[in-house]
Design a protein around this motif. Structure first.
Motif, short mmCIF file in Angstrom:
data_model
loop_
_atom_site.label_atom_id
_atom_site.label_comp_id
_atom_site.label_asym_id
_atom_site.label_seq_id
_atom_site.Cartn_x
_atom_site.Cartn_y
_atom_site.Cartn_z
N PHE A 101 -1.04 69.09 12.26
CA PHE A 101 -1.74 69.15 10.97
C PHE A 101 -1.61 70.77 10.34
CE2 PHE A 101 -2.42 65.95 9.85
CZ PHE A 101 -3.77 65.99 8.54
N ARG A 102 -2.28 71.68 10.45
CA ARG A 102 -3.15 73.39 9.65
C ARG A 102 -3.12 72.58 7.97
NH1 ARG A 102 -5.23 77.44 12.04
NH2 ARG A 102 -7.29 77.76 10.71
N THR A 103 -5.07 72.76 7.45
CA THR A 103 -5.02 72.57 6.15
C THR A 103 -5.37 73.72 6.10
OG1 THR A 103 -6.67 71.54 6.67
CG2 THR A 103 -5.57 70.39 6.40
N PRO A 142 -0.24 71.45 3.73
CA PRO A 142 1.06 72.26 4.00
C PRO A 142 2.00 71.50 3.89
CG PRO A 142 -0.35 73.88 5.14
CD PRO A 142 -1.06 72.33 4.62
N GLY A 157 2.07 73.43 -1.12
CA GLY A 157 1.45 71.62 -0.38
C GLY A 157 0.80 70.70 -1.56
N GLU A 164 5.00 71.49 4.77
CA GLU A 164 5.52 71.07 5.96
C GLU A 164 5.28 70.90 7.36
OE1 GLU A 164 9.18 70.93 6.03
OE2 GLU A 164 9.17 70.67 4.09
N SER A 165 3.75 71.58 6.96
CA SER A 165 2.81 71.22 7.89
C SER A 165 3.25 69.64 8.67
CB SER A 165 1.49 71.55 8.04
OG SER A 165 0.73 71.20 8.72
N GLY A 166 3.17 69.60 10.44
CA GLY A 166 3.15 68.44 11.18
C GLY A 166 4.49 67.80 10.59
#
Length: 410
Positions: free
Chosen positions: A72-74, A261, A236, A263-265
């Motif tokens: 996942f991207r922060t 976020p 997020g 929805e990330s991951g």
């Protein structure tokens, strides 16, 4: 272990039963700890070969990997400009929506720039308002100069006519003087017309350009002012956010925190399989995942895509040639896995460390392709031994808390 027990049922066990009941040999007498190899040599040898073959087929056609996670991207919380914090609107671990304000920097200089730009716009607007009277004055000047020119011209033409007719009432010196005055009046008319054209150009071209420039400066100043208010670009959760009023932030060196976020991951997992599985792992394969963050649970997955390059081969151009033997690791085949059923990974937190098994299925080939009986049996065997791998994954998930908490010491 499962593979060895499975193979022993068809090799060592029949060999032992033949020795025990066919030849009458007994455990502890003819069959002892020291004579096991000699008495059961055929069964042990066959079991070893069968187990090795089964494990090779199992791990080749049903690859497994421990390198599975959901990346996942922060989002780094950074202002677009440096400044000192004036207000803070959220705290760490708080859920925010896209567009919610996070904090505000001191904006006194930006507000002053906006006021200056607004004053410039007002000044140009005022100049445009009074430009109508300037045009009227310039037109009046042209009319005045033209009237003076017409008056001198009529006098000059009358005296010139008398002079040409030889009338004694005409004075040559007076005619010359009136001619010079006519030229002077003509110059005044041209000057008035040029002044009128200059005023019109100023009103129609220069002032609008100055107004557009002033409005652009105002918009730029307002943009700089808006940069002092930092808002969430995506929904997020705010993490590592310990900002206080008076802190100085810099967009390069001093971030304010991290936004994770929502929805990330939460949509897919990435798995790295051994390069030997490059010809086996394909999109559409069924897989199963078991994660450390959710023991006793096996999640059905499907491989949706396989990366067509191996990450260990990438490089950045430099002043040195790349030597292949400098690669520390051979690299792996990266595959993207998604849940087979909706909501399958909703309770798995992003970044979970997982185990994955991928299963080869030859059902469609057997049903629709023309092949020999031996090949069909072989494909059936390959599909069937996947059950051993599935059972092994479930045993690992059942024993996961024990192996992790007791035997690993963590």
């Amino acid at each position: 272990m499962l593979e060895t027990l499975f193979c022993a049922m068809f090799t060592i066990l029949p060999d032992y039963l033949f020795r025990r009941y066919g030849q009458g040999k007994r455990i502890g007498h003819e069959i002892t700890f020291f004579s096991v190899w000699y008495e059961l040599r055929w069964g042990l040898t066959t079991c070893f070969i069968a187990t090795t073959t089964l494990i090779t087929l199992l791990f080749y056609y049903h690859p497994s990997t421990n390198a599975v996670t959901s990346y996942f991207r922060t989002v780094t919380i950074l202002p677009e400009t440096g400044g000192r914090v004036a207000e803070v609107y959220v705290v760490s671990h708080e859920e925010v929506q896209a567009g919610d304000p996070l904090f505000k920097l001191d904006s006194s200089s930006q507000e002053a720039a906006v006021a200056t730009a607004q004053s410039r716009v007002d000044e140009v607007n005022a100049a445009l308002d009074v430009s109508g009277s300037d045009i009227a004055a310039a037109k009046a000047t042209v009319e005045q100069a033209q009237a003076a020119y017409d008056l001198v011209e009529s006098d000059y033409l009358r005296n010139k006519k008398l002079l040409d007719e030889g009338s004694p009432a005409a004075n040559p010196s007076e005619v010359d003087r009136q001619f010079n005055r006519l030229k002077e009046r003509e110059g005044q008319v041209h000057a008035a017309e040029a002044n009128l054209e200059s005023v019109q150009q100023n009103v129609e071209v220069l002032l609008p350009a100055q107004r557009a420039s002033a409005i652009a400066s105002l918009e730029q100043a307002q943009t700089e002012l808006e940069k002092t208010l930092v808002v969430a670009g995506i929904s997020g959760r705010v993490e590592q956010f310990a900002l206080q009023v008076g802190d100085y932030l810099n967009p390069i060196l001093r971030p304010a925190g991290i936004l994770v976020p929502t929805e990330s991951g939460h949509l897919m997992f990435q798995a790295g399989f051994n390069q030997l599985a490059a010809q086996v792992v394909k999109p559409g394969m069924i897989a199963e995942v078991g994660c450390l963050s959710k023991p006793f649970t096996v999640v059905p997955m499907v491989i949706v895509s396989v990366q067509d390059v191996i990450a260990s081969g990438q490089f950045r151009p430099s002043d040195q040639l790349r030597d292949p033997q400098d690669n520390v690791r051979p690299g792996s085949i990266s595959a993207v896995l998604e849940p087979l059923y909706a909501g399958g990974i909703d309770r798995l937190p992003p970044g979970s460390n997982c185990i994955a098994n991928a299963y080869t299925s030859n059902h469609e080939r057997i049903e629709h392709e023309e092949m020999g009986t031996a090949k069909k049996i072989g494909l059936h065997v390959i599909d069937t031994i996947g059950v051993v791998h599935a059972a092994g994954l479930r045993m690992r998930m059942l024993l996961l808390p024990v192996t992790t908490l007791v035997f690993s010491g963590h």
